[in-house]
Design an enzyme around this catalytic site. Structure first.
Site, PDB file in Angstrom:
ATOM      1  CG  ASP A 257     -22.811   1.915 -30.557  1.00 55.34           C
ATOM      2  OD1 ASP A 257     -23.855   1.345 -30.959  1.00 55.34           O
ATOM      3  OD2 ASP A 257     -22.771   3.124 -30.276  1.00 55.34           O
TER       4      ASP A 257
ATOM      5  CG  HIS B 252     -22.152   1.135 -41.639  1.00 55.57           C
ATOM      6  ND1 HIS B 252     -21.861   2.452 -41.397  1.00 55.57           N
ATOM      7  CD2 HIS B 252     -22.573   1.084 -42.923  1.00 55.57           C
ATOM      8  CE1 HIS B 252     -22.094   3.161 -42.487  1.00 55.57           C
ATOM      9  NE2 HIS B 252     -22.536   2.349 -43.420  1.00 55.57           N
TER      10      HIS B 252
ATOM     11  CB  CYS C  71     -22.949 -19.674 -38.058  1.00 59.63           C
ATOM     12  SG  CYS C  71     -22.264 -21.249 -38.655  1.00 59.63           S
TER      13      CYS C  71
ATOM     14  CB  THR D   2     -25.714  10.467 -38.727  1.00 62.68           C
ATOM     15  OG1 THR D   2     -24.984  10.156 -39.922  1.00 62.68           O
ATOM     16  CG2 THR D   2     -27.082  11.021 -39.108  1.00 62.68           C
ATOM     17  CB  SER D   3     -21.610  13.586 -40.702  1.00 61.04           C
ATOM     18  OG  SER D   3     -21.310  12.363 -41.365  1.00 61.04           O
TER      19      SER D   3
END
Length: 140
Positions: free
Chosen positions: A24, A41, A49, A117-118
């Site tokens: 995000d 991620h 670029c 987080t899991s």
């Protein structure tokens, strides 16, 4: 609030590095410096670029048209190279530089704060184990 709390901990010297699997872009937008952050991620608000490797932080979602397997966003760098999103799609490997900085920070950390987080996606979920292996280290 989580993001601003991390920024305060970074500025106070209580935290030296943040490892994130969020895409995000809120870590960067809240004030975490690129040198203090490993975005495993990718970041939906960043484009890189293909030719000169410069990274542009955007005020808009660079993946708003959806992510493509070739990562092209349809925009072009001033050098003429195609701009690519930085999102890691399922089945793709993590960016080497991001994972290396996350691994190095985790290997030398005395404390790992694991937030929101899991802890099920590998190899990111294994990084706090590097901290736990250090004598006297704490994982929260």
């Amino acid at each position: 609030a989580e993001y601003m709390g991390l920024v305060a901990l970074l500025r106070g010297g209580f935290v030296s590095h943040v490892v994130s699997t969020n895409i995000d872009g809120l870590h960067r937008r809240s004030g975490v410096l690129a040198s203090q952050l490993s975005e495993l991620h990718g970041n939906a608000f960043a484009e890189r670029c293909e030719r000169c490797s410069i990274v542009f932080q955007r005020s808009f979602d660079a993946t708003s048209q959806g992510t493509r397997r070739d990562h092209r966003t349809g925009r072009v760098c001033e050098c003429g190279g195609d701009l690519l999103d930085t999102i890691v799609n399922f089945g793709e490997g993590l960016p080497e530089a991001e994972y290396t900085s996350a691994y190095e920070a985790s290997s030398s950390a005395a404390v790992a704060l694991v937030l929101g987080t899991s802890m099920t996606v590998q190899p990111a979920c294994l990084l706090p184990e590097l901290v736990a292996e250090r004598p006297g280290a704490v994982v929260v």
